[in-house]
Design a protein around this motif. Structure first.
Motif, PDB file in Angstrom:
ATOM      1  N   SER A 172      -4.423 -19.617 -24.359  1.00  0.00           N
ATOM      2  CA  SER A 172      -5.420 -18.616 -24.927  1.00  0.00           C
ATOM      3  C   SER A 172      -7.037 -19.179 -25.030  1.00  0.00           C
ATOM      4  CB  SER A 172      -4.885 -18.669 -26.354  1.00  0.00           C
ATOM      5  OG  SER A 172      -5.234 -19.685 -27.010  1.00  0.00           O
ATOM      6  N   ASP A 173      -7.070 -20.572 -24.765  1.00  0.00           N
ATOM      7  CA  ASP A 173      -8.371 -21.123 -24.696  1.00  0.00           C
ATOM      8  C   ASP A 173      -9.096 -20.730 -25.983  1.00  0.00           C
ATOM      9  OD1 ASP A 173      -7.503 -21.977 -22.432  1.00  0.00           O
ATOM     10  OD2 ASP A 173      -8.882 -20.882 -21.138  1.00  0.00           O
ATOM     11  N   THR A 174      -8.452 -20.704 -27.226  1.00  0.00           N
ATOM     12  CA  THR A 174      -9.134 -20.348 -28.483  1.00  0.00           C
ATOM     13  C   THR A 174      -8.945 -21.642 -29.368  1.00  0.00           C
ATOM     14  OG1 THR A 174      -7.323 -19.185 -29.129  1.00  0.00           O
ATOM     15  CG2 THR A 174      -8.852 -17.903 -28.327  1.00  0.00           C
ATOM     16  N   GLN A 175      -8.960 -22.578 -29.035  1.00  0.00           N
ATOM     17  CA  GLN A 175      -8.648 -23.832 -29.991  1.00  0.00           C
ATOM     18  C   GLN A 175     -10.056 -24.132 -30.488  1.00  0.00           C
ATOM     19  OE1 GLN A 175      -6.731 -27.509 -28.472  1.00  0.00           O
ATOM     20  NE2 GLN A 175      -6.083 -26.091 -26.592  1.00  0.00           N
ATOM     21  N   PRO A 215       3.832 -23.230 -34.791  1.00  0.00           N
ATOM     22  CA  PRO A 215       3.778 -21.707 -34.863  1.00  0.00           C
ATOM     23  C   PRO A 215       2.492 -21.188 -35.376  1.00  0.00           C
ATOM     24  CG  PRO A 215       5.686 -22.778 -35.991  1.00  0.00           C
ATOM     25  CD  PRO A 215       4.872 -23.854 -35.789  1.00  0.00           C
ATOM     26  N   SER A 216       1.576 -21.956 -35.755  1.00  0.00           N
ATOM     27  CA  SER A 216       0.346 -21.368 -36.060  1.00  0.00           C
ATOM     28  C   SER A 216      -0.765 -21.199 -35.075  1.00  0.00           C
ATOM     29  CB  SER A 216      -0.318 -21.816 -37.546  1.00  0.00           C
ATOM     30  OG  SER A 216      -0.428 -23.125 -37.014  1.00  0.00           O
ATOM     31  N   ASP A 217      -0.342 -21.738 -33.974  1.00  0.00           N
ATOM     32  CA  ASP A 217      -1.089 -21.522 -32.749  1.00  0.00           C
ATOM     33  C   ASP A 217      -2.150 -20.569 -32.406  1.00  0.00           C
ATOM     34  OD1 ASP A 217      -0.706 -24.301 -32.274  1.00  0.00           O
ATOM     35  OD2 ASP A 217       0.679 -23.877 -30.493  1.00  0.00           O
ATOM     36  N   PHE A 218      -1.343 -19.161 -32.562  1.00  0.00           N
ATOM     37  CA  PHE A 218      -2.078 -18.210 -32.436  1.00  0.00           C
ATOM     38  C   PHE A 218      -2.663 -17.131 -33.500  1.00  0.00           C
ATOM     39  CE2 PHE A 218       0.522 -18.918 -28.866  1.00  0.00           C
ATOM     40  CZ  PHE A 218      -0.429 -18.824 -27.755  1.00  0.00           C
ATOM     41  N   LYS A 219      -2.418 -18.092 -34.836  1.00  0.00           N
ATOM     42  CA  LYS A 219      -2.959 -17.563 -36.259  1.00  0.00           C
ATOM     43  C   LYS A 219      -4.534 -17.008 -36.070  1.00  0.00           C
ATOM     44  CE  LYS A 219      -3.267 -18.298 -41.141  1.00  0.00           C
ATOM     45  NZ  LYS A 219      -3.216 -19.284 -42.270  1.00  0.00           N
ATOM     46  N   TRP A 220      -5.345 -18.042 -35.609  1.00  0.00           N
ATOM     47  CA  TRP A 220      -6.932 -17.633 -35.489  1.00  0.00           C
ATOM     48  C   TRP A 220      -7.162 -16.315 -34.692  1.00  0.00           C
ATOM     49  CZ3 TRP A 220     -10.692 -17.188 -31.866  1.00  0.00           C
ATOM     50  CH2 TRP A 220     -11.853 -16.972 -32.254  1.00  0.00           C
TER      51      TRP A 220
END
Length: 342
Positions: A172-175, A215-220
């Protein structure tokens, strides 16, 4: 020479000057110079070093890999993509696109990156792209690692405001950070949203699949409104319906940026990349995605993360070169022969 080739050659020979008043730019014919000869430019196009004046679209190299976290080497990607593009021709037999009949196109060389300072490199990309966009030219970038897209999006945002985006990627490259750093190849789209140059509610990510940290990797991303299509949801499917849906959502007027990380494709097809992930898209699906962008207002695009050091046969760079030509063919204003094979 086929009747079609003669017809195209005749048309091109009559265009001694382009629609914007400069020499009409077409790839060097292999009948004039063998494909293994000459200076390596994208598709053997004329080189218009550092200057987009008079062009409708341009290819630009961004040879950087300071943002990588695993296998470095993407700084060599633009040169290898150019080498592998030598076999490509001017007319698209599958879609009927003839971009060089309607657009002025050239290779304008490379952004002057700073190999010791990634922040300076991003600033250089933004400045270089700002000059391209002043000429109302659509840039197609040869990467380079995915960090570069932060620089291109910052320039796009200054001209167009927050743009829509179609992203093909395994990640996702949204870290927020990588090793405490705000700018790296895993962070560009979070920074772009924070900068106000990317509209997350009009951002579509396709092919994500890497193993995560929690599991929260894509929360943001979800909170911001990103639309995510995981690779597992693409298995054994045509992606034409997905692209139809995306086009309907974005509409024909909204400025759109297309960014294609070569690791979105399965490493069985494209092993030459810095962060390979199994279970990826097929090349056919990749073509469906890019061709499915036809009709959108594409204002810029890039093909990133080609790493020649892990691409022994050149197939990854060759695939990247072909996808860049596909991107050229779907730009606004490209001429199509819809009945050429009848």
């Amino acid at each position: 020479m086929t009747a079609l080739a003669k017809r195209l050659t005749s048309k091109l020979s009559k265009l001694s000057s382009g629609t914007r008043g400069i020499a009409y730019n077409v790839p060097t014919s292999p009948h004039q110079l063998p494909r293994f000869g000459g200076i390596a430019t994208m598709m053997r196009l004329p080189l218009q070093q550092g200057d987009a004046k008079g062009l409708d679209a341009c290819f630009v190299g961004i040879p950087m890999d300071q943002g990588t976290s695993w296998r470095s080497g993407t700084r060599h990607g633009p040169r290898m993509i150019r080498n592998e593009s030598n076999m490509m021709n001017q007319f698209h037999y599958s879609t009927g696109a003839a971009p060089f009949e309607s657009l002025q196109v050239a290779d304008i060389g490379d952004v002057p990156v700073n190999p010791y300072n990634v922040v300076k490199t991003i600033d250089n990309i933004k400045e270089f792209y700002g000059n391209i966009l002043k000429e109302n030219c659509i840039p197609l970038a040869l990467g380079g690692d995915h960090t570069l897209t932060l620089g291109t999006l910052r320039a796009m945002g200054e001209k167009y405001g927050p743009v829509a985006m179609i992203q093909v990627d395994a990640h996702s490259d949204t870290q927020d950070t990588m090793f405490g750093e705000k700018i790296a190849h895993g962070t560009p789209f979070r920074r772009a949203v924070e900068d106000g140059v990317l509209d997350p509610k009009m951002s579509f990510q396709i092919g994500l699949r890497a193993y995560g940290y929690s599991p929260s990797d894509f929360k943001w991303s979800k909170e911001q409104g990103f639309h995510t299509t995981f690779a597992k949801d693409c298995y054994h499917k045509s992606l034409v319906p997905l692209m139809d849906s995306i086009r309907d959502s974005i509409g024909p007027e909204r400025p759109v940026y297309l960014t294609f990380d070569i690791d979105g494709i399965d490493p069985a097809y494209c092993p030459g990349t810095g962060t390979p992930e199994i279970g990826g898209l097929t090349i056919i699906q990749a073509l469906e995605i890019v061709r499915g962008c036809c009709g959108l207002n594409i204002v810029g695009a890039d093909l990133v993360e080609v790493n020649p050091l892990f691409d022994k046969s050149g197939t990854t760079a060759m695939t990247g070169a072909n996808l860049l030509f596909e991107m050229l063919c779907i730009l606004p204003g490209v001429k199509y022969y819809k009945d050429w094979n009848l």
